[in-house]
Design an enzyme around this catalytic site. Structure first.
Site, short mmCIF file in Angstrom:
data_model
loop_
_atom_site.label_atom_id
_atom_site.label_comp_id
_atom_site.label_asym_id
_atom_site.label_seq_id
_atom_site.Cartn_x
_atom_site.Cartn_y
_atom_site.Cartn_z
N HIS A 34 0.87 -1.18 0.00
CA HIS A 34 0.00 0.00 0.00
C HIS A 34 0.90 1.24 0.00
O HIS A 34 2.14 1.11 -0.05
CB HIS A 34 -0.94 -0.04 1.21
CG HIS A 34 -0.25 -0.26 2.52
ND1 HIS A 34 0.69 0.62 3.03
CD2 HIS A 34 -0.32 -1.28 3.42
CE1 HIS A 34 1.13 0.18 4.20
NE2 HIS A 34 0.56 -0.99 4.45
N GLY A 36 1.88 3.16 2.24
CA GLY A 36 2.88 3.22 3.31
C GLY A 36 4.17 2.56 2.84
O GLY A 36 5.27 3.12 2.97
N HIS A 37 4.03 1.36 2.29
CA HIS A 37 5.21 0.66 1.74
C HIS A 37 5.84 1.50 0.62
O HIS A 37 7.07 1.61 0.53
CB HIS A 37 4.81 -0.69 1.14
CG HIS A 37 4.21 -1.66 2.11
ND1 HIS A 37 2.91 -2.08 2.02
CD2 HIS A 37 4.74 -2.32 3.17
CE1 HIS A 37 2.65 -2.97 2.97
NE2 HIS A 37 3.74 -3.13 3.69
N GLY A 148 8.99 1.67 8.50
CA GLY A 148 7.97 2.65 8.85
C GLY A 148 7.82 2.82 10.36
O GLY A 148 7.95 1.86 11.12
N GLU A 149 7.49 4.04 10.76
CA GLU A 149 7.20 4.31 12.18
C GLU A 149 5.87 3.69 12.60
O GLU A 149 5.56 3.65 13.79
CB GLU A 149 7.20 5.82 12.44
CG GLU A 149 8.58 6.42 12.39
CD GLU A 149 8.61 7.90 12.73
OE1 GLU A 149 7.52 8.51 12.85
OE2 GLU A 149 9.72 8.43 12.87
N GLN A 154 9.26 -2.03 16.46
CA GLN A 154 10.08 -2.82 15.54
C GLN A 154 11.26 -2.00 15.02
O GLN A 154 12.40 -2.48 14.97
CB GLN A 154 9.20 -3.29 14.37
CG GLN A 154 9.96 -3.83 13.19
CD GLN A 154 9.02 -4.32 12.10
OE1 GLN A 154 8.42 -5.39 12.25
NE2 GLN A 154 8.87 -3.58 11.02
N VAL A 177 2.04 6.62 7.02
CA VAL A 177 1.12 7.10 5.97
C VAL A 177 -0.29 6.68 6.38
O VAL A 177 -0.52 5.53 6.76
CB VAL A 177 1.49 6.51 4.60
CG1 VAL A 177 0.50 6.97 3.53
CG2 VAL A 177 2.91 6.93 4.21
N ARG A 188 -3.37 -5.34 6.79
CA ARG A 188 -4.45 -6.01 7.53
C ARG A 188 -5.77 -5.25 7.45
O ARG A 188 -6.81 -5.81 7.81
CB ARG A 188 -4.04 -6.22 8.99
CG ARG A 188 -2.93 -7.27 9.14
CD ARG A 188 -2.69 -7.65 10.60
NE ARG A 188 -1.88 -8.85 10.70
CZ ARG A 188 -0.56 -8.85 10.95
NH1 ARG A 188 0.09 -7.72 11.13
NH2 ARG A 188 0.10 -10.00 11.02
P1 AMP Z 1 4.79 -5.03 6.64
O1 AMP Z 1 4.58 -5.40 5.22
O2 AMP Z 1 3.53 -4.79 7.40
O3 AMP Z 1 5.77 -5.92 7.34
O4 AMP Z 1 5.50 -3.60 6.59
C1 AMP Z 1 6.70 -3.41 5.89
C2 AMP Z 1 7.25 -2.05 6.22
O5 AMP Z 1 6.29 -1.04 5.86
C3 AMP Z 1 7.53 -1.87 7.71
O6 AMP Z 1 8.73 -1.14 7.87
C4 AMP Z 1 6.33 -1.08 8.18
O7 AMP Z 1 6.59 -0.29 9.31
C5 AMP Z 1 6.08 -0.20 6.97
N1 AMP Z 1 4.70 0.29 6.99
C6 AMP Z 1 3.57 -0.43 7.13
N2 AMP Z 1 2.49 0.38 7.15
C7 AMP Z 1 2.95 1.65 7.04
C8 AMP Z 1 2.34 2.93 7.01
N3 AMP Z 1 1.02 3.09 7.11
N4 AMP Z 1 3.14 4.02 6.89
C9 AMP Z 1 4.49 3.87 6.79
N5 AMP Z 1 5.12 2.69 6.81
C10 AMP Z 1 4.37 1.59 6.93
#
Ligand code: AMP
Length: 283
Positions: A34, A36-37, A148-149, A154, A177, A188
């Site tokens: 998404h 954020g990624h 991401g924060e 983590q 984001v 999720r």
């Molecule tokens: P995940 O796929 O959930 O393991 O997330 C992969 C990376 O994307 C991690 O560093 C997360 O912190 C970051 N991430 C997930 N959601 C967001 C978001 N809404 N904004 C910024 N970074 C994100």
């Protein structure tokens, strides 16, 4: 289509080649990408001419009753989004055995940063995260890696690990984001029914309420936590935790200040969502 590698061996080779041309940035994800990624991929592209994105639903970071089996996947869509954002190639391990072959037995155990918050609620989660991220750092030998924060705990644990183990990869944190209405983007969120999507907004509202109380002069940690918990309840969310913590050591401070963060985890139906933010910020 973006180059895609499926084996650890090919990933190591692709990274080796990329590093001959200059810096290499890494963006580890579990896929179903998404915005954020994508913000991480774009930031990585600013930092380095080559950006390696990894897509791996890492089984060692899921508990036995968690959503490993149904975690959403869309590799084709992910590749398209990565390419549009400036990613250079993708490593999507063919299966868990690619990262954890038979005989695998060595794990990275994080310290006290992994004890509170999600560490307390998801035993072994950060051990799994640290292990897979250490492996990705070792395979890629990336100059920098973007996180991401949204997963603030983590991020701090991985920063510490990279330093403690001299991994040689700079860990860079990026802001959360959000949707227009404030909900933090998360893979999720795809699980949420329309009703749960409304409930989920409670996380953002809890954070906003705690910030408003802080802006009005409240500095008492327990009082700020109560405010956040109440908002979660009002939205029909089942709170897993609502805690106010110092951003550096994730311990409870004697008093809140602008950098102190609110950490939230709550269930909308069966879906566990997290959010966090500094009390002195608005974004
Ligand atoms: P995940 O796929 O959930 O393991 O997330 C992969 C990376 O994307 C991690 O560093 C997360 O912190 C970051 N991430 C997930 N959601 C967001 C978001 N809404 N904004 C910024 N970074 C994100």
């Amino acid at each position: 289509m973006l180059p895609l590698v499926h084996t650890a061996h090919d990933f190591r080779r692709a990274c080796q080649e990329a590093r001959l041309d200059g810096a290499l940035a890494l963006v580890p994800t579990m896929g179903y990408l998404h915005d954020g990624h994508i913000s991480l991929v774009k930031a990585a592209r600013q930092a380095a001419p080559t950006v390696a994105v990894t897509i791996f639903v890492n089984p060692t970071q899921f508990g036995p009753s968690e959503d490993l089996g149904r975690y959403p996947r869309d590799l084709e869509g992910d590749l398209r989004k990565c390419e549009a954002a400036g990613g250079s190639f993708v490593f999507a391990p063919a299966g868990p055995q690619e990262m954890y072959p038979p005989g695998f037995q060595t794990y990275v155990e994080p310290g006290p940063l992994a004890q509170p918050l999600c560490g307390a609620r998801r035993p072994g989660h950060f051990r799994g995260v640290c292990t897979v991220v250490a492996k990705l750092f070792a395979l890629s030998r990336a100059d920098c890696a973007f996180f991401g924060e949204k997963d603030f705990q983590q991020l701090q644990i991985i920063r510490r690990m990279a330093q403690d183990l001299n991994l040689g990869t700079d860990v860079v944190g990026r802001p959360i984001v959000r949707e227009k209405d404030g909900l933090a983007l998360s893979s999720r969120n795809a699980y949420l029914s329309p009703e749960e999507r409304q409930q989920a907004l409670g996380l953002w509202r809890a954070l906003s309420q705690a910030r408003a109380r802080f802006a009005a002069g409240e500095r008492d940690v327990a009082a700020l936590e109560r405010v956040a918990s109440e908002v979660l309840d009002q939205h029909g969310l089942r709170a897993d935790y609502a805690e106010v913590r110092d951003p550096a050591d994730l311990q409870r401070p004697p008093q809140a200040d602008a950098a102190t963060r609110v950490f939230l985890a709550a269930f909308a139906g069966k879906t566990r969502l997290i959010d966090n933010g500094a009390l002195g910020e608005t974004g």
